[in-house]
Motif scaffolding. Structure first.
Motif, PDB file in Angstrom:
ATOM      1  N   LEU A  42       0.815  -1.223   0.000  1.00 57.60           N
ATOM      2  CA  LEU A  42       0.000   0.000   0.000  1.00 57.60           C
ATOM      3  C   LEU A  42       0.845   1.269   0.000  1.00 57.60           C
ATOM      4  CD1 LEU A  42      -2.787  -0.896   2.601  1.00 57.60           C
ATOM      5  CD2 LEU A  42      -3.084  -0.606   0.130  1.00 57.60           C
ATOM      6  N   TYR A  43       2.006   1.211   0.659  1.00 54.24           N
ATOM      7  CA  TYR A  43       2.832   2.405   0.818  1.00 54.24           C
ATOM      8  C   TYR A  43       4.235   2.137   0.272  1.00 54.24           C
ATOM      9  CZ  TYR A  43      -0.925   3.360   4.140  1.00 54.24           C
ATOM     10  OH  TYR A  43      -2.159   3.542   4.717  1.00 54.24           O
ATOM     11  N   SER A  44       4.584   2.885  -0.743  1.00 61.03           N
ATOM     12  CA  SER A  44       5.922   2.759  -1.327  1.00 61.03           C
ATOM     13  C   SER A  44       6.931   3.502  -0.462  1.00 61.03           C
ATOM     14  CB  SER A  44       5.932   3.344  -2.736  1.00 61.03           C
ATOM     15  OG  SER A  44       5.721   4.747  -2.688  1.00 61.03           O
ATOM     16  N   GLN A  45       8.202   3.335  -0.800  1.00 61.55           N
ATOM     17  CA  GLN A  45       9.246   4.070  -0.081  1.00 61.55           C
ATOM     18  C   GLN A  45       9.059   5.568  -0.264  1.00 61.55           C
ATOM     19  OE1 GLN A  45      13.460   3.773  -1.341  1.00 61.55           O
ATOM     20  NE2 GLN A  45      13.861   3.040   0.746  1.00 61.55           N
ATOM     21  N   GLN A  46       8.554   5.958  -1.439  1.00 58.55           N
ATOM     22  CA  GLN A  46       8.298   7.374  -1.698  1.00 58.55           C
ATOM     23  C   GLN A  46       7.198   7.910  -0.792  1.00 58.55           C
ATOM     24  OE1 GLN A  46      10.269   9.020  -3.442  1.00 58.55           O
ATOM     25  NE2 GLN A  46       9.308  10.776  -4.430  1.00 58.55           N
ATOM     26  N   HIS A  47       6.184   7.088  -0.544  1.00 56.88           N
ATOM     27  CA  HIS A  47       5.132   7.482   0.398  1.00 56.88           C
ATOM     28  C   HIS A  47       5.728   7.730   1.784  1.00 56.88           C
ATOM     29  CE1 HIS A  47       2.051   5.422  -2.337  1.00 56.88           C
ATOM     30  NE2 HIS A  47       1.672   6.692  -2.256  1.00 56.88           N
ATOM     31  N   PHE A  48       6.598   6.818   2.202  1.00 54.33           N
ATOM     32  CA  PHE A  48       7.226   6.938   3.524  1.00 54.33           C
ATOM     33  C   PHE A  48       8.058   8.218   3.622  1.00 54.33           C
ATOM     34  CE2 PHE A  48      11.234   6.251   5.872  1.00 54.33           C
ATOM     35  CZ  PHE A  48      10.728   6.236   7.162  1.00 54.33           C
ATOM     36  N   ILE A  49       8.851   8.499   2.593  1.00 56.25           N
ATOM     37  CA  ILE A  49       9.725   9.678   2.623  1.00 56.25           C
ATOM     38  C   ILE A  49       8.902  10.961   2.669  1.00 56.25           C
ATOM     39  CG2 ILE A  49      11.463  10.989   1.344  1.00 56.25           C
ATOM     40  CD1 ILE A  49      12.415   8.283   0.183  1.00 56.25           C
ATOM     41  N   LEU A  50       7.894  11.051   1.793  1.00 57.55           N
ATOM     42  CA  LEU A  50       7.095  12.278   1.732  1.00 57.55           C
ATOM     43  C   LEU A  50       6.274  12.463   3.009  1.00 57.55           C
ATOM     44  CD1 LEU A  50       6.197  14.752   0.192  1.00 57.55           C
ATOM     45  CD2 LEU A  50       4.498  13.350  -1.020  1.00 57.55           C
ATOM     46  N   ALA A  51       5.675  11.382   3.513  1.00 60.44           N
ATOM     47  CA  ALA A  51       4.907  11.481   4.761  1.00 60.44           C
ATOM     48  C   ALA A  51       5.820  11.850   5.925  1.00 60.44           C
ATOM     49  CB  ALA A  51       4.187  10.161   5.044  1.00 60.44           C
ATOM     50  N   SER A  52       7.036  11.280   5.949  1.00 62.56           N
ATOM     51  CA  SER A  52       7.998  11.618   7.008  1.00 62.56           C
ATOM     52  C   SER A  52       8.375  13.085   6.962  1.00 62.56           C
ATOM     53  CB  SER A  52       9.259  10.750   6.878  1.00 62.56           C
ATOM     54  OG  SER A  52       8.958   9.393   7.087  1.00 62.56           O
ATOM     55  N   LEU A  53       8.507  13.609   5.751  1.00 64.23           N
ATOM     56  CA  LEU A  53       8.819  15.043   5.612  1.00 64.23           C
ATOM     57  C   LEU A  53       7.706  15.884   6.232  1.00 64.23           C
ATOM     58  CD1 LEU A  53      10.343  17.027   2.732  1.00 64.23           C
ATOM     59  CD2 LEU A  53       8.078  17.693   3.530  1.00 64.23           C
ATOM     60  N   PHE A  54       6.461  15.557   5.919  1.00 59.43           N
ATOM     61  CA  PHE A  54       5.360  16.371   6.434  1.00 59.43           C
ATOM     62  C   PHE A  54       5.240  16.277   7.957  1.00 59.43           C
ATOM     63  CE2 PHE A  54       3.570  16.089   2.027  1.00 59.43           C
ATOM     64  CZ  PHE A  54       3.662  17.452   1.770  1.00 59.43           C
ATOM     65  N   ILE A  55       5.675  15.158   8.540  1.00 58.67           N
ATOM     66  CA  ILE A  55       5.624  15.029   9.998  1.00 58.67           C
ATOM     67  C   ILE A  55       6.800  15.741  10.653  1.00 58.67           C
ATOM     68  CG2 ILE A  55       5.651  13.401  11.931  1.00 58.67           C
ATOM     69  CD1 ILE A  55       4.431  11.336   9.944  1.00 58.67           C
ATOM     70  N   PHE A  56       8.006  15.499  10.148  1.00 55.91           N
ATOM     71  CA  PHE A  56       9.202  16.066  10.787  1.00 55.91           C
ATOM     72  C   PHE A  56       9.460  17.503  10.356  1.00 55.91           C
ATOM     73  CE2 PHE A  56      13.924  16.658  10.681  1.00 55.91           C
ATOM     74  CZ  PHE A  56      14.070  16.863  12.042  1.00 55.91           C
ATOM     75  N   VAL A  57       9.407  17.761   9.057  1.00 53.71           N
ATOM     76  CA  VAL A  57       9.607  19.130   8.557  1.00 53.71           C
ATOM     77  C   VAL A  57       8.272  19.836   8.709  1.00 53.71           C
ATOM     78  CG1 VAL A  57      10.459  20.524   6.631  1.00 53.71           C
ATOM     79  CG2 VAL A  57      11.281  18.185   6.935  1.00 53.71           C
ATOM     80  N   ASN A  58       7.985  20.185   9.937  1.00 54.44           N
ATOM     81  CA  ASN A  58       6.662  20.678  10.298  1.00 54.44           C
ATOM     82  C   ASN A  58       6.813  21.689  11.434  1.00 54.44           C
ATOM     83  OD1 ASN A  58       4.063  20.626  11.906  1.00 54.44           O
ATOM     84  ND2 ASN A  58       3.471  19.313  10.204  1.00 54.44           N
ATOM     85  N   PRO A  59       6.213  22.866  11.305  1.00 52.58           N
ATOM     86  CA  PRO A  59       6.396  23.906  12.333  1.00 52.58           C
ATOM     87  C   PRO A  59       6.070  23.443  13.753  1.00 52.58           C
ATOM     88  CG  PRO A  59       5.309  24.828  10.411  1.00 52.58           C
ATOM     89  CD  PRO A  59       5.379  23.345  10.195  1.00 52.58           C
ATOM     90  N   LEU A  60       4.960  22.719  13.911  1.00 53.23           N
ATOM     91  CA  LEU A  60       4.546  22.303  15.246  1.00 53.23           C
ATOM     92  C   LEU A  60       5.510  21.275  15.836  1.00 53.23           C
ATOM     93  CD1 LEU A  60       2.230  23.192  17.034  1.00 53.23           C
ATOM     94  CD2 LEU A  60       0.891  21.246  16.214  1.00 53.23           C
ATOM     95  N   ILE A  61       6.039  20.401  14.992  1.00 52.20           N
ATOM     96  CA  ILE A  61       6.966  19.379  15.468  1.00 52.20           C
ATOM     97  C   ILE A  61       8.320  19.996  15.830  1.00 52.20           C
ATOM     98  CG2 ILE A  61       8.263  17.307  14.839  1.00 52.20           C
ATOM     99  CD1 ILE A  61       5.359  16.737  15.441  1.00 52.20           C
TER     100      ILE A  61
END
Length: 496
Positions: free
Chosen positions: A119-138
């Motif tokens: 269901l989730y490719s490596q690209q999904h993981f990388i992009l989702a990780s960016l939105f979680i970590f590269v995130n003002p609130l985080i």
């Protein structure tokens, strides 16, 4: 636009952004500013470690907090007390605990992407990780002694194991999901959304017997929160503090209200839920990405990622109905699910050469998101300072090394080990609980009656509209305190 879209959401660019953010984030940890909750929760952990009872002696005279506090984020504070026992008293030890759980989350998130790689490719993981970590609130709260990151980690573990159960139908995953959901509640009362969301997802798939097992396990684990409520009058004290605490709306919603007022309050909460998603620049762009992603790819998401969509909506609804109050920081609880939905939608558009307008909106919102991350880092660096060294220098200006001091919350690092300290909350909460605005002389009289010898007024309070008692730094003539000296960013008052 196709080339721009492919480049921005391509693996190379994403890794560059993640790496740069990680470097800046690590640099920002040096002398990271002390957040207000580093003080409140840190003091609870300090007294739990030193005296075996969570309390905030800096709030003397407020609901008995100086003797015992019952409504606290238990798992977070207990872990903090363990840190203090092992390593000693330092705000950076406590902050590092949150950082540990942030790193642990990404380990779990990677394992999730590996387990569900169909269901989730490596690209999904990388992009989702960016939105979680590269995130003002985080980047703002990722090095703060608050429970949101811990709850996010435990909550996602509950979702991970629940999805594993739905895939394998093995009961061990169901039991694990219930345990992690209960631990999220143990970390923060708002963590109740994970047992609720798990219940709703199992109900949707008509897993009635598994639903019962999940509910029993989650409930029993949630009951860990009550481990100290049945001793003496602790339960009555818990209800009293929960009902009257000035910073908590829970009591105002669930106590002393008729059924009609209760329902009306919940309707108002529901109508105001959008405020959580657009509270400030810390969440605005990511929330817009999430909502836009749902709008343009809902059919794809619901067809291929149905459990993810249902679980996410269940979390949002549960937090609105069962949560304390609307605040942006609680969005962190379901950031992983939001990030996955955004990543799925964005990457599904790469091969679509027709929808240029949609791609343009995604690119624009991504640019806004990265800009707000940069803006947040700027604000962090502006606030950073060696607070512990400043407090030590400030304390050395006082001619009585053991006298009681009233100071900003952060003064407890590390002066709480040397002298009794009260915080500005003594004034704030006295004003709230009394229901009347107080003047400067009243504020000084409260400090005087509490036996305070020195008051350390940070210059920031002189322009704080929420604390107008010392507006413009003018200390009026009074029978309680006189100005002793100005030192750096503080005005020191001494008891007459």
């Amino acid at each position: 636009m196709d080339k721009v879209y492919t480049f921005i959401f391509g693996r190379k660019f994403l890794w560059i952004i993640i790496l740069l953010t990680a470097i800046v984030f690590v640099i920002s940890l040096w002398h990271r500013f002390i957040y207000i909750d580093d003080c409140w929760h840190g003091e609870e952990a300090y007294w739990l470690a030193k005296e075996g009872v969570p309390k905030t002696k800096s709030m003397e005279g407020i609901l008995g907090f100086e003797n015992k506090i019952m409504m606290y984020h238990k798992l977070n504070v207990i872990l903090g007390a363990c840190i203090i026992k092992i390593f000693g008293w330092s705000v950076y030890y406590l902050k590092s605990m949150t950082l540990f759980f942030l790193v642990l989350f990404f380990v779990v998130f990677y394992q999730f992407s590996r387990r569900f790689k169909d269901l989730y490719s490596q690209q999904h993981f990388i992009l989702a990780s960016l939105f979680i970590f590269v995130n003002p609130l985080i980047v703002y709260l990722g090095f703060t002694f608050r429970p949101e990151i811990l709850v996010m980690c435990l909550g996602f573990l509950s979702y991970f194991t629940l999805e594993s159960y739905l895939q394998s139908l093995k009961s061990k995953w169901l039991v694990a999901s219930g345990i992690f959901a209960g631990l999220a509640f143990f970390a923060h009362l708002n963590g109740v959304i994970f047992p609720i969301a798990g219940f709703i997802l199992l109900l949707y798939y008509r897993k009635y017997k598994p639903l019962i097992l999940f509910s029993i396990v989650a409930f029993c684990t949630c009951m860990l929160y009550s481990f100290d409520l049945w001793q003496g009058n602790n339960f009555q004290l818990f209800i009293y503090q929960l009902k009257n605490c000035p910073t908590i709306q829970f009591g105002k919603t669930y106590f002393d209200t008729g059924i009609l007022n209760f329902v009306a309050n919940k309707v108002v909460n529901f109508l105001n839920e959008h405020q959580r998603f657009f509270w400030s620049e810390k969440v605005f762009a990511f929330s817009a990405l999430f909502i836009f992603a749902l709008l343009v790819k809902f059919k794809l998401l619901f067809s291929n990622y149905r459990s993810l969509v249902i679980y996410t909506f269940a979390l949002i609804l549960a937090l609105n109905i069962a949560g304390d109050h609307i605040a942006e920081r609680y969005l962190i609880y379901y950031y992983p699910q939001m990030a996955l939905i955004v990543a799925i939608s964005i990457l599904s558009m790469i091969q679509d050469v027709k929808k240029m307008a949609v791609k343009s909106v995604f690119v624009f919102l991504m640019a806004c998101h990265l800009f707000f991350v940069l803006f947040t880092f700027v604000k962090i660096f502006e606030k950073n300072e060696d607070s512990v060294a400043i407090h030590r220098e400030l304390a050395e200006q006082l001619d009585d090394p053991l006298a009681k001091v009233l100071a900003p919350d952060k003064f407890i690092y590390n002066e709480i080990e040397r002298r009794p300290i009260l915080s500005y909350h003594v004034w704030e909460y006295n004003e709230v609980l009394s229901g009347t605005k107080m003047d400067q002389e009243t504020a000084l009289r409260i400090a005087y009656n509490l036996g305070v010898k020195y008051i350390l007024l940070e210059y920031a309070i002189f322009t704080d509209g929420d604390k107008p008692w010392f507006k413009d730094g003018i200390i009026k003539e009074n029978p309680y305190y006189v100005t002793m000296k100005d030192f750096k960013k503080f005005k020191i008052l001494k008891r007459i």
